[in-house]
Design a protein around this motif. Structure first.
Motif, PDB file in Angstrom:
ATOM      1  N   ALA A 193      51.519 106.117  97.305  1.00 25.46           N
ATOM      2  CA  ALA A 193      50.930 106.456  96.010  1.00 25.46           C
ATOM      3  C   ALA A 193      49.421 106.424  96.149  1.00 25.46           C
ATOM      4  O   ALA A 193      48.875 105.632  96.914  1.00 25.46           O
ATOM      5  CB  ALA A 193      51.384 105.462  94.938  1.00 25.46           C
ATOM      6  N   GLY A 194      48.748 107.299  95.394  1.00 29.35           N
ATOM      7  CA  GLY A 194      47.314 107.388  95.539  1.00 29.35           C
ATOM      8  C   GLY A 194      46.983 107.735  96.981  1.00 29.35           C
ATOM      9  O   GLY A 194      47.812 108.238  97.726  1.00 29.35           O
ATOM     10  N   ASN A 195      45.770 107.432  97.423  1.00 27.79           N
ATOM     11  CA  ASN A 195      45.437 107.684  98.817  1.00 27.79           C
ATOM     12  C   ASN A 195      45.450 106.367  99.576  1.00 27.79           C
ATOM     13  O   ASN A 195      44.407 105.795  99.907  1.00 27.79           O
ATOM     14  CB  ASN A 195      44.100 108.400  98.982  1.00 27.79           C
TER      15      ASN A 195
ATOM     16  N   ILE B  20      52.580  97.699 105.276  1.00 26.11           N
ATOM     17  CA  ILE B  20      53.928  98.267 105.228  1.00 26.11           C
ATOM     18  C   ILE B  20      54.113  99.010 103.906  1.00 26.11           C
ATOM     19  O   ILE B  20      53.752  98.496 102.846  1.00 26.11           O
ATOM     20  CB  ILE B  20      55.002  97.163 105.352  1.00 26.11           C
ATOM     21  N   ALA B  21      54.702 100.200 103.969  1.00 31.68           N
ATOM     22  CA  ALA B  21      55.026 100.955 102.751  1.00 31.68           C
ATOM     23  C   ALA B  21      56.357 100.457 102.210  1.00 31.68           C
ATOM     24  O   ALA B  21      57.383 100.521 102.891  1.00 31.68           O
ATOM     25  CB  ALA B  21      55.087 102.444 103.046  1.00 31.68           C
TER      26      ALA B  21
ATOM     27  N   ASN C  50      47.664 102.021  94.874  1.00 28.54           N
ATOM     28  CA  ASN C  50      46.491 102.899  94.963  1.00 28.54           C
ATOM     29  C   ASN C  50      46.604 104.055  93.976  1.00 28.54           C
ATOM     30  O   ASN C  50      47.702 104.550  93.708  1.00 28.54           O
ATOM     31  CB  ASN C  50      46.346 103.440  96.375  1.00 28.54           C
ATOM     32  N   TYR C  51      45.458 104.504  93.481  1.00 27.97           N
ATOM     33  CA  TYR C  51      45.437 105.607  92.525  1.00 27.97           C
ATOM     34  C   TYR C  51      44.043 106.227  92.532  1.00 27.97           C
ATOM     35  O   TYR C  51      43.119 105.730  93.198  1.00 27.97           O
ATOM     36  CB  TYR C  51      45.778 105.107  91.116  1.00 27.97           C
ATOM     37  N   SER C  52      43.881 107.307  91.812  1.00 32.40           N
ATOM     38  CA  SER C  52      42.547 107.863  91.588  1.00 32.40           C
ATOM     39  C   SER C  52      42.443 108.335  90.151  1.00 32.40           C
ATOM     40  O   SER C  52      43.425 108.800  89.569  1.00 32.40           O
ATOM     41  CB  SER C  52      42.246 109.015  92.553  1.00 32.40           C
TER      42      SER C  52
ATOM     43  N   LEU D 205      52.355 103.337  84.286  1.00 29.25           N
ATOM     44  CA  LEU D 205      50.989 103.563  83.823  1.00 29.25           C
ATOM     45  C   LEU D 205      50.387 104.823  84.442  1.00 29.25           C
ATOM     46  O   LEU D 205      49.622 105.537  83.799  1.00 29.25           O
ATOM     47  CB  LEU D 205      50.110 102.356  84.178  1.00 29.25           C
ATOM     48  N   ARG D 206      50.750 105.082  85.719  1.00 32.46           N
ATOM     49  CA  ARG D 206      50.168 106.210  86.457  1.00 32.46           C
ATOM     50  C   ARG D 206      51.281 106.982  87.167  1.00 32.46           C
ATOM     51  O   ARG D 206      51.398 106.933  88.398  1.00 32.46           O
ATOM     52  CB  ARG D 206      49.126 105.694  87.449  1.00 32.46           C
ATOM     53  N   PRO D 207      52.093 107.705  86.420  1.00 29.83           N
ATOM     54  CA  PRO D 207      53.275 108.367  87.002  1.00 29.83           C
ATOM     55  C   PRO D 207      52.964 109.508  87.956  1.00 29.83           C
ATOM     56  O   PRO D 207      53.838 109.917  88.718  1.00 29.83           O
ATOM     57  CB  PRO D 207      54.033 108.882  85.769  1.00 29.83           C
ATOM     58  N   LEU D 208      51.741 110.027  87.936  1.00 26.15           N
ATOM     59  CA  LEU D 208      51.426 111.180  88.776  1.00 26.15           C
ATOM     60  C   LEU D 208      50.794 110.776  90.109  1.00 26.15           C
ATOM     61  O   LEU D 208      50.101 111.574  90.745  1.00 26.15           O
ATOM     62  CB  LEU D 208      50.497 112.138  88.025  1.00 26.15           C
TER      63      LEU D 208
END
Length: 310
Positions: free
Chosen positions: A139-141, A207-208, A251-253, A291-294
């Motif tokens: 998720a995110g970068n 680890i993912a 992670n998100y942007s 909160l950040r589904p995309l």
């Protein structure tokens, strides 16, 4: 807390039978496409946005966005709009192109990705001297996050499951190592032994958490986003046996800026089994995804979406 000790990750590159001319050709192509011959971040970002626009148009022309829209709707049990889907596709494409520019990014940009003020939980965990499992999602970068840690001297070993003879993945791994990361590839190494050695040296093992469940018979069913889904237990088993500390990160942007949220530091010895250890981690990630589904990469793959969410 960072320590610029030597990395065994350099040795891993020798396992890839990739000729120098192939690396050079790929580097040249990326430089031409993404404007990497310059030192101007403004121009590099312009090139990334330009190609994201083109690739987004390809998605629309081939009607691939409709498939992604179905996947997003399935994962989140909601009717995801076309506009949301297009935003999601552009964001994922941006992340992919950013990863291909990692070695060209200056320290000033990567420092914005991992500001010192936000790393207090990570430094606190490392101060215990037990090693650390740094859990991330696709998720995110997350790639930039891990490489930024490596660039600034944190000793990070990334656990990966790389397809064989995939030159693009091999290229990405080469750039990871140049950023200071070690690579623990479960296809070519004894992952358990390599992780134990990393913990003994008080390193970070990245680890993912959303990898492996659908391809293994060693998983358990737990709720995620209101659905019962298969969850990989490998990292939890490792944590219960080796007992490093655990720190989940999401992670998100937003508005072109990368960010991350740290969960609570977890001590695995306080949990009797994998299921009870997994539950607080999944609750953390479920809350972040709502909160950040995309941000989550999984819906870009129809096969993974169907295997996970039916």
């Amino acid at each position: 807390m960072p320590d610029k000790a030597g990395y065994s990750g350099q040795k891993w590159l020798k396992l890839h039978n990739i000729a120098n001319w192939e690396w050079n050709l790929l580097d040249t192509l990326l430089s031409l496409v993404l404007g990497l011959w310059t030192k101007s971040l403004t121009f590099i970002h312009f090139c990334i946005r330009f190609y994201v626009l083109i690739l987004s148009g390809v998605f629309s022309a081939l009607c691939l966005h409709k498939e992604v829209q179905k996947n997003l709707s399935l994962v989140y049990s909601a009717n995801v709009s076309l506009k949301q889907t297009q935003t999601y596709i552009r964001k994922i494409l941006t992340y992919v192109l950013e990863v291909l520019t990692i070695k060209h990014l200056p320290d000033s940009l990567l420092r914005r990705i991992i500001p010192d003020a936000g790393l207090a939980p990570l430094n606190q965990a490392l101060s215990r001297g037990r090693g650390l499992i740094l859990l991330v999602m696709h998720a995110g970068n997350w790639e930039l996050f891990g490489c930024a840690l490596g660039r600034f001297g944190y000793r990070v070993a990334a656990v990966v499951n790389n397809p064989r003879n995939d030159k693009l993945i091999a290229y990405i791994d080469k750039n990871r190592v140049k950023s200071g990361l070690e690579i623990i590839d479960i296809n070519t190494q004894n992952m358990y032994r390599a992780c134990l050695q990393a913990f003994a040296a008080n390193k970070i093992v990245m680890i993912a958490v959303d990898t492996g469940a659908t391809d293994s018979d060693k998983n358990i069913i737990l709720p995620v986003l209101g659905r019962e889904v298969p969850v990989a237990t490998g990292w939890a088993t490792l944590a219960l046996r080796a007992r490093p500390l655990i720190l989940p990160v999401f992670n998100y942007s937003e508005k072109g800026r990368h960010g991350y949220i740290c969960g609570e530091i977890i001590q695995p010895e306080q949990f009797p089994d994998e299921k009870t250890l997994l539950e607080p981690i999944l609750n953390f990630y479920t809350a972040q995804l709502r909160l950040r589904p995309l941000e989550w990469f999984l819906p870009i793959s129809t096969s993974e979406t169907r295997k996970t969410f039916g």
